[in-house]
Enzyme design. Structure first.
Site, short mmCIF file in Angstrom:
data_model
loop_
_atom_site.label_atom_id
_atom_site.label_comp_id
_atom_site.label_asym_id
_atom_site.label_seq_id
_atom_site.Cartn_x
_atom_site.Cartn_y
_atom_site.Cartn_z
N GLY A 17 10.59 44.39 3.48
CA GLY A 17 9.19 44.02 3.68
C GLY A 17 8.87 42.63 3.16
N PRO A 21 11.10 32.55 3.90
CA PRO A 21 10.78 31.35 4.70
C PRO A 21 11.99 30.94 5.55
CG PRO A 21 9.98 31.10 2.46
CD PRO A 21 10.82 32.34 2.47
N GLY A 24 15.01 26.65 4.48
CA GLY A 24 15.24 26.52 3.05
C GLY A 24 16.06 25.28 2.75
N LEU A 25 16.14 24.95 1.48
CA LEU A 25 16.97 23.82 1.06
C LEU A 25 18.31 24.34 0.58
CD1 LEU A 25 17.02 20.68 0.34
CD2 LEU A 25 16.63 21.44 -2.02
N ASP A 51 18.17 27.76 -1.60
CA ASP A 51 19.43 28.51 -1.55
C ASP A 51 20.43 27.91 -2.54
OD1 ASP A 51 21.28 30.45 0.12
OD2 ASP A 51 22.40 28.59 -0.20
N TYR A 56 28.28 26.78 -6.99
CA TYR A 56 27.87 25.39 -6.78
C TYR A 56 27.78 24.64 -8.10
CZ TYR A 56 26.36 27.29 -2.24
OH TYR A 56 26.29 27.92 -1.02
N LYS A 85 24.17 33.68 -5.25
CA LYS A 85 25.29 34.45 -4.71
C LYS A 85 26.28 34.80 -5.82
CE LYS A 85 24.71 31.56 -0.65
NZ LYS A 85 24.30 30.27 -1.23
N HIS A 118 28.98 36.52 -2.09
CA HIS A 118 29.29 35.24 -1.45
C HIS A 118 30.39 35.37 -0.38
CE1 HIS A 118 28.90 30.68 -2.44
NE2 HIS A 118 29.15 30.84 -1.16
#
Length: 310
Positions: A17, A21, A24-25, A51, A56, A85, A118
């Site tokens: 629910g 958006p 995303g970046l 994201d 990263y 992730k 991931h």
């Protein structure tokens, strides 16, 4: 100016629910010192979906930028949709919660809006994010992603994450989760490589038929991937896409982003360049025609920027 209601419309509804958006970046390969600024610029430009991922190695910076924007009154936490992730070295049951808590502590957040596995395969646990044997092959762990999924479900029940999903999973792997005895929560999202050279029509249709949203990574073809070869195709330089972009008075990148939006696929272009970050969000004032969509889909050549030949 994007009004909040307009931003809400530009969202996919998860099977929980919640609204994700659609633009995303992405923050992969955003260097230290640059990612913080990119996230701030993005939020100021209207992005509400960020994201990230443990692997990263920049979540502290992402968190600092998010908090700067909250502290300045630009956004509230509940306006943002933050994704991270679970990395492959944390697939064993006993490691999943600690990995999520580390991400939350780096981001300085109480919860994630979406937490993804991931990759479907687990790597041997330890400090090394890519543990290799003497032949240069990844050393696997003893995990099974169905067990890992049960631990992900516990994160929802503990309030650490609002929704859970997967990344780089194929149809068979998703079906294995959906058919798992005692399944508590279905995956809400599958984040996969998608762009005009890898259109993923079958997998996207399958996910949508099961109520699973899809997010496209590398929507611009990931030109910065370290292993790119000079002779490989470049989406941003493709004259056929450039011709379509010229018709709409848009950049090639903007057309590549809009291409996903037309398919109800969320899209996370990455840039650390402030001007491009802003440009990549200026995609709500035009629509691609059916003919142009068909043309772009016809460019499929099953080309992967991320071959994953582990």
């Amino acid at each position: 100016v994007n009004t909040p209601c307009f931003i809400m419309k530009a969202a996919l509804t998860l099977n929980t629910g919640a609204h994700m958006p659609v633009v995303g970046l992405g923050t992969w390969k955003s260097a230290e010192g640059l990612v913080c600024e990119a996230v701030k610029v993005a939020i100021q430009a209207g992005y509400r979906h960020i994201d990230g991922a443990y692997v990263y190695e920049n979540e502290k910076e992402v968190g600092a930028a998010v908090h700067a924007m909250i502290d300045q009154g630009v956004v509230k936490r509940e306006d943002l949709f933050i994704v991270s992730k679970l990395w492959c070295t944390f697939h064993e049951r006993s490691l999943v919660r600690g990995a999520c808590e580390k991400t939350l502590s780096d981001l300085k957040l109480d919860y994630l809006d979406l937490y993804l596995i991931h990759f479907p395969m687990g790597f041997t646990p330890g400090e090394n994010l890519f543990p290799l044997d003497d032949k240069g092959k990844i050393i696997p762990d003893n995990s099974n992603f169905l067990d890992t999924w049960e631990e992900m479900e516990k994160l929802v029940d503990a309030g650490l994450v609002k929704a859970i999903g997967v990344s780089n999973f194929n149809r068979e792997q998703i079906e294995a989760i959906l058919n798992k005895p005692g399944l508590k929560y279905k995956p809400a999202n599958n984040q996969i490589e998608v762009h005009p050279y890898l259109t993923q029509e079958k997998l996207i249709n399958f996910c949508n038929s099961k109520g699973i949203t899809v997010t496209a990574y590398s929507p611009l073809g990931s030109p910065e991937r370290p292993w790119a070869k000079a002779d490989e195709p470049s989406l941003l330089d493709d004259p056929r896409i450039k011709a379509i972009a010229d018709k709409y008075n848009k950049t090639t990148a903007q057309v590549l982003i809009r291409f996903h939006m037309e398919r109800n696929v969320a899209v996370i272009p990455k840039s650390a360049n402030p001007e491009r970050v802003k440009q990549n969000f200026q995609v709500f004032d035009f629509k691609l025609s059916k003919e142009d969509m068909s043309t772009i889909l016809s460019f499929n050549r099953n080309f992967r920027g991320f071959p994953m030949d582990w």
